[in-house]
Scaffold this motif. Structure first.
Motif, PDB file in Angstrom:
ATOM      1  N   SER A  66      -5.341  -1.232   1.604  1.00 14.52           N
ATOM      2  CA  SER A  66      -4.091  -1.707   2.185  1.00 14.52           C
ATOM      3  C   SER A  66      -3.552  -2.870   1.350  1.00 14.52           C
ATOM      4  O   SER A  66      -4.274  -3.389   0.490  1.00 14.52           O
ATOM      5  CB  SER A  66      -4.316  -2.171   3.636  1.00 14.52           C
ATOM      6  OG  SER A  66      -4.864  -3.468   3.706  1.00 14.52           O
ATOM      7  N   PRO A  67      -2.287  -3.300   1.558  1.00 15.06           N
ATOM      8  CA  PRO A  67      -1.322  -2.727   2.499  1.00 15.06           C
ATOM      9  C   PRO A  67      -0.862  -1.337   2.028  1.00 15.06           C
ATOM     10  O   PRO A  67      -0.660  -1.122   0.838  1.00 15.06           O
ATOM     11  CB  PRO A  67      -0.151  -3.715   2.476  1.00 15.06           C
ATOM     12  CG  PRO A  67      -0.683  -4.956   1.835  1.00 15.06           C
ATOM     13  CD  PRO A  67      -1.742  -4.485   0.872  1.00 15.06           C
ATOM     14  N   THR A  68      -0.701  -0.436   2.961  1.00 13.95           N
ATOM     15  CA  THR A  68      -0.398   0.950   2.647  1.00 13.95           C
ATOM     16  C   THR A  68       0.648   1.490   3.591  1.00 13.95           C
ATOM     17  O   THR A  68       0.629   1.197   4.790  1.00 13.95           O
ATOM     18  CB  THR A  68      -1.676   1.805   2.759  1.00 13.95           C
ATOM     19  OG1 THR A  68      -2.640   1.338   1.817  1.00 13.95           O
ATOM     20  CG2 THR A  68      -1.382   3.271   2.474  1.00 13.95           C
ATOM     21  N   PRO A  71       7.910  -6.102   7.435  1.00 12.62           N
ATOM     22  CA  PRO A  71       7.004  -7.124   7.984  1.00 12.62           C
ATOM     23  C   PRO A  71       7.615  -8.514   8.046  1.00 12.62           C
ATOM     24  O   PRO A  71       7.135  -9.371   8.789  1.00 12.62           O
ATOM     25  CB  PRO A  71       5.822  -7.108   6.999  1.00 12.62           C
ATOM     26  CG  PRO A  71       5.889  -5.784   6.321  1.00 12.62           C
ATOM     27  CD  PRO A  71       7.352  -5.435   6.250  1.00 12.62           C
ATOM     28  N   LEU A 100       0.786 -10.663  12.224  1.00 10.53           N
ATOM     29  CA  LEU A 100       0.110 -10.367  10.960  1.00 10.53           C
ATOM     30  C   LEU A 100      -0.767 -11.533  10.517  1.00 10.53           C
ATOM     31  O   LEU A 100      -1.873 -11.331   9.994  1.00 10.53           O
ATOM     32  CB  LEU A 100       1.138 -10.039   9.883  1.00 10.53           C
ATOM     33  CG  LEU A 100       1.955  -8.758  10.113  1.00 10.53           C
ATOM     34  CD1 LEU A 100       2.934  -8.546   8.973  1.00 10.53           C
ATOM     35  CD2 LEU A 100       1.042  -7.553  10.261  1.00 10.53           C
ATOM     36  N   ALA A 106      -6.998  -4.821   7.496  1.00  5.21           N
ATOM     37  CA  ALA A 106      -6.188  -3.908   6.686  1.00  5.21           C
ATOM     38  C   ALA A 106      -4.843  -3.713   7.368  1.00  5.21           C
ATOM     39  O   ALA A 106      -4.749  -3.710   8.600  1.00  5.21           O
ATOM     40  CB  ALA A 106      -6.907  -2.581   6.523  1.00  5.21           C
ATOM     41  N   LEU A 107      -3.792  -3.540   6.575  1.00  7.68           N
ATOM     42  CA  LEU A 107      -2.436  -3.461   7.121  1.00  7.68           C
ATOM     43  C   LEU A 107      -1.769  -2.159   6.682  1.00  7.68           C
ATOM     44  O   LEU A 107      -1.799  -1.796   5.510  1.00  7.68           O
ATOM     45  CB  LEU A 107      -1.609  -4.658   6.644  1.00  7.68           C
ATOM     46  CG  LEU A 107      -0.114  -4.646   6.971  1.00  7.68           C
ATOM     47  CD1 LEU A 107       0.103  -4.609   8.488  1.00  7.68           C
ATOM     48  CD2 LEU A 107       0.576  -5.861   6.366  1.00  7.68           C
ATOM     49  N   PHE A 108      -1.127  -1.475   7.652  1.00  5.37           N
ATOM     50  CA  PHE A 108      -0.448  -0.216   7.386  1.00  5.37           C
ATOM     51  C   PHE A 108       0.939  -0.225   8.020  1.00  5.37           C
ATOM     52  O   PHE A 108       1.164  -0.840   9.065  1.00  5.37           O
ATOM     53  CB  PHE A 108      -1.244   0.964   7.964  1.00  5.37           C
ATOM     54  CG  PHE A 108      -2.611   1.120   7.365  1.00  5.37           C
ATOM     55  CD1 PHE A 108      -2.814   1.928   6.262  1.00  5.37           C
ATOM     56  CD2 PHE A 108      -3.696   0.452   7.904  1.00  5.37           C
ATOM     57  CE1 PHE A 108      -4.077   2.065   5.703  1.00  5.37           C
ATOM     58  CE2 PHE A 108      -4.959   0.580   7.363  1.00  5.37           C
ATOM     59  CZ  PHE A 108      -5.149   1.376   6.253  1.00  5.37           C
ATOM     60  N   GLN A 155       4.866   1.878  -1.600  1.00  7.85           N
ATOM     61  CA  GLN A 155       3.663   1.053  -1.461  1.00  7.85           C
ATOM     62  C   GLN A 155       3.871  -0.350  -2.039  1.00  7.85           C
ATOM     63  O   GLN A 155       3.457  -1.351  -1.443  1.00  7.85           O
ATOM     64  CB  GLN A 155       2.483   1.730  -2.184  1.00  7.85           C
ATOM     65  CG  GLN A 155       2.233   3.175  -1.772  1.00  7.85           C
ATOM     66  CD  GLN A 155       1.633   3.312  -0.374  1.00  7.85           C
ATOM     67  OE1 GLN A 155       1.595   2.360   0.394  1.00  7.85           O
ATOM     68  NE2 GLN A 155       1.183   4.501  -0.043  1.00  7.85           N
ATOM     69  N   PHE A 212       6.173  -2.485   0.246  1.00  6.26           N
ATOM     70  CA  PHE A 212       5.480  -2.880   1.475  1.00  6.26           C
ATOM     71  C   PHE A 212       4.456  -3.985   1.193  1.00  6.26           C
ATOM     72  O   PHE A 212       4.320  -4.933   1.977  1.00  6.26           O
ATOM     73  CB  PHE A 212       4.803  -1.663   2.099  1.00  6.26           C
ATOM     74  CG  PHE A 212       4.161  -1.933   3.431  1.00  6.26           C
ATOM     75  CD1 PHE A 212       4.916  -2.323   4.520  1.00  6.26           C
ATOM     76  CD2 PHE A 212       2.788  -1.791   3.601  1.00  6.26           C
ATOM     77  CE1 PHE A 212       4.338  -2.576   5.755  1.00  6.26           C
ATOM     78  CE2 PHE A 212       2.187  -2.033   4.826  1.00  6.26           C
ATOM     79  CZ  PHE A 212       2.971  -2.428   5.903  1.00  6.26           C
ATOM     80  N   ALA A 213       3.757  -3.878   0.069  1.00  7.32           N
ATOM     81  CA  ALA A 213       2.786  -4.913  -0.284  1.00  7.32           C
ATOM     82  C   ALA A 213       3.471  -6.254  -0.525  1.00  7.32           C
ATOM     83  O   ALA A 213       2.989  -7.311  -0.093  1.00  7.32           O
ATOM     84  CB  ALA A 213       1.998  -4.484  -1.521  1.00  7.32           C
ATOM     85  N   SER A 217       4.696  -7.668   2.776  1.00  8.83           N
ATOM     86  CA  SER A 217       3.554  -8.136   3.563  1.00  8.83           C
ATOM     87  C   SER A 217       3.061  -9.484   3.060  1.00  8.83           C
ATOM     88  O   SER A 217       2.698 -10.363   3.854  1.00  8.83           O
ATOM     89  CB  SER A 217       2.420  -7.104   3.498  1.00  8.83           C
ATOM     90  OG  SER A 217       2.844  -5.855   3.993  1.00  8.83           O
TER      91      SER A 217
END
Length: 621
Positions: free
Chosen positions: A61-63, A315, A325, A332-334, A343, A346-347, A350
């Motif tokens: 993650s993050p995924t 996020p 968060l 782990a974060l999804f 991906q 999002f990373a 996050s």
């Protein structure tokens, strides 16, 4: 807590509409020992291990689950489960996100998967049969609980596995899966909330969504025909869903008797005795209310992951999500669904949520979480705007007072702001010959920092003259590294070689704007900052050439087109409407009120009710 051993007997029953799940804690008389095989009480350790659900200890993650070509149900299964002797598989007539999604059987399928603590995989109309079959092989699945019927039948997907018809009423869930449920009705919009709120061992509401009700039967006496517009009772709605369950139980039972590698329809054998994972997944999942994410969210909850349902798929978007968060920083974060971006995006988002400061008013995205009301001008005095008519403290209070006048007319929080003219167009060329006087950082720093402490957003406005916007923006990099500081480009004062201020209206090409926005986005990302506001000033179409080529793809920036025209209400609204025509939908509209040049100046109520759409950024000059 591990799930008791399970012995399944096939049976047929009607489909329920919405289910409340109660996880049973009893074992069957045939299998008194937790974890024992349904066929033998002296299984080897390896056999016992093969009948235990195993989670991935450290999910990557993050995924984003579902980003790219992999369906979100399979992606979630791969993320959370290392192996599972049992899986639930749902055949859906459409695809996730299509008008006919979700199918009525989604409720029983989510109930079964969550109750058993196993993955839920969806076979849809996108041709993902091979993908689901491959995932079942990876999981080491030996038994499947089936809901619905694929177009080509179950044989190509689960032909060699033990097939158990998905139960469709309370008795079926109790006898076949050792799960106690009760019917209840839930709106489609609450599907994801219901799944996210599941707590193993407690009463859990999970919807089974009915398909469209069939046409009313022809009455025996036409004179007493029922009114088709009459609302159905709750029990009638349940019956409708029962009748539209696509023959789940019967179809699976038929497959069991006709396809090779499956047991007879009269054989009482069903699911093997197995244990669910004893330790919950150390993971959190963000999901929107979109029912397309139902299978992935169910799989996450079956693994014990925590799920937060968010209004915005980002996020950074709100204070509560950021706090959630940070509370689970080491988990782990999804994110579920492509709305969260790829991906990499999002990373990055996050990382901002976990470590960056929040903006005035909360959250880390500029809009739509707030509207801004700004004082425009230069600290040197009132000749350039109202900002300089008083000192720092008085300006902060005036900005707050002005923003407060707008609050009754806005559903979003209204935040005070400064728009500081940072480089001032000049009648004299100056030593650098660019007809623009650059303010010293030390002269602006006290204003910028005091505003930040007071919860006031700051925009640095560039009247660049003969200099380029990127060159001037880079002069103020230290100030732009502040989390509450954005940038404005004033094309009126962007001069071509040989031009002088006031002799003509300036112009800038989209290419120069894009160069500036790329630099600002890179600065924001590299320094893990919240999203920045980038304002483009305009009052006629000639001020920005090739406007449709403006790059609006930088998620680090919120780009606003600021309508600067002054005059009568009709003239201002005409300018507003002309500027909006053909504008990219990702650009947020801004508005300027002039105390002296407007006749009359719009009131706060008029600004937020007569101007459509309502401006997100309003400045006063």
């Amino acid at each position: 807590m591990p799930l008791p051993p399970i012995t399944v007997h096939r049976r047929a029953a009607p489909l329920a509409v919405v289910l409340v799940l109660l996880l049973s804690g009893c074992t069957t008389a045939d299998d008194p020992s937790p974890g024992a095989s349904s066929n033998s009480s002296d299984s080897s350790e390896s056999e016992t291990a093969s009948k235990t659900v195993v989670l991935n200890p450290h999910p990557e993650s993050p995924t984003v689950l579902g980003a790219g070509g992999e369906s979100s149900s399979v992606a979630a299964s791969r993320a959370f489960f290392a192996s599972s002797p049992v899986a639930v598989v749902l055949a859906a007539p459409g695809s996730t996100g299509s008008p006919d999604w979700p199918p009525p059987a989604i409720g029983p399928a989510t109930t079964a998967a969550a109750g058993l603590g196993v993955p839920l995989l969806v076979v849809d109309s996108t041709g993902n049969e091979a993908e689901v079959a491959t995932e079942l092989e990876r999981l080491g699945t030996t038994s499947v609980v089936l809901f619905g019927t694929p177009t080509a039948g179950w044989e190509p997907i689960v032909g060699g596995l033990e097939q158990v018809p998905g139960p469709d009423d309370a008795e079926g869930f109790r006898e076949d899966l050792q799960l106690t449920i009760e019917p209840s009705i839930t709106e489609t919009s609450a599907l994801i909330d219901s799944i996210a709120a599941m707590q193993p061992g407690e009463s859990l509401l999970l919807p089974v969504l009915p398909s469209p009700a069939p046409p009313p039967a022809e009455p025996a006496d036409p004179a007493v025909a029922a009114d088709p517009a009459a609302p159905a009772s709750a029990s009638e709605s349940v019956a409708s869903a029962n009748s539209s369950g696509s023959g789940t139980h019967a179809a699976a039972a038929e497959a069991s008797t006709s396809e090779p590698g499956t047991s007879s329809g009269t054989d009482p054998a069903g699911l093997p005795a197995f244990r669910r994972a004893e330790v919950a997944a150390d993971a959190v999942v963000l999901a929107t209310p979109d029912p397309a994410s139902a299978a992935a969210v169910t799989t996450a909850r079956a693994a014990g992951a925590l799920v937060r349902v968010v209004a915005e798929p980002d996020p950074r978007a709100d204070t509560e999500t950021i706090a959630f968060l940070r509370e689970h920083r080491d988990s782990a974060l999804f994110g579920v669904g492509n709305a969260f971006g790829d991906q990499g995006t999002f990373a990055e988002h996050s990382a901002v949520a976990l470590d960056a400061p929040e903006l005035p008013g909360g959250g880390q995205t500029v809009f739509p979480g707030r509207r801004m009301i700004a004082l425009y001008g230069h600290p040197s005095g009132g000749s350039l705007g109202v900002l300089g008519e008083q000192g720092i403290d008085a300006s902060i209070q005036r900005a707050k007072d002005t923003a407060a006048l707008y609050a009754p007319h806005s559903p979003e929080p209204v935040i005070p702001a400064f728009e500081i003219i940072t480089t001032v167009a000049s009648a004299e060329a100056g030593a650098d010959g660019n007809y623009s006087t650059e303010s010293r950082i030390e002269d602006l720093e006290s204003w910028v920092d005091a505003a930040g402490k007071a919860g006031v957003y700051v925009v640095l406005d560039l009247q660049s003259g003969g200099s380029s916007f990127p060159d001037q923006a880079k002069l103020y990099e230290d100030l732009l590294k502040r989390p509450h500081v954005g940038l404005a480009l004033d094309a009126e004062w962007r001069l071509a070689p040989g031009q002088r201020p006031l002799d003509q209206i300036g112009t800038v090409d989209a290419a120069e704007i894009n160069e500036t926005s790329q630099w600002l986005a890179d600065l924001t990302r590299t320094n893990t900052l919240p999203q920045k506001l980038l304002i483009l000033h305009q009052f006629n179409l000639g001020m920005i050439s090739n406007r449709d080529a403006i790059d609006v793809s930088h998620s680090e920036l919120a780009i606003s087109l600021h309508a600067d025209g002054h005059g009568t209400p009709g003239e201002k609204l005409d300018t507003w409407n002309v500027l909006r025509k053909g504008l990219q939908p990702q650009i947020w509209m801004g508005w300027k009120n002039f105390y002296d040049e407007d006749s009359p100046t719009f009131t706060p109520e008029q600004t937020f009710t007569n101007v459509e759409p309502t401006p997100w950024f309003v400045s006063y000059q």
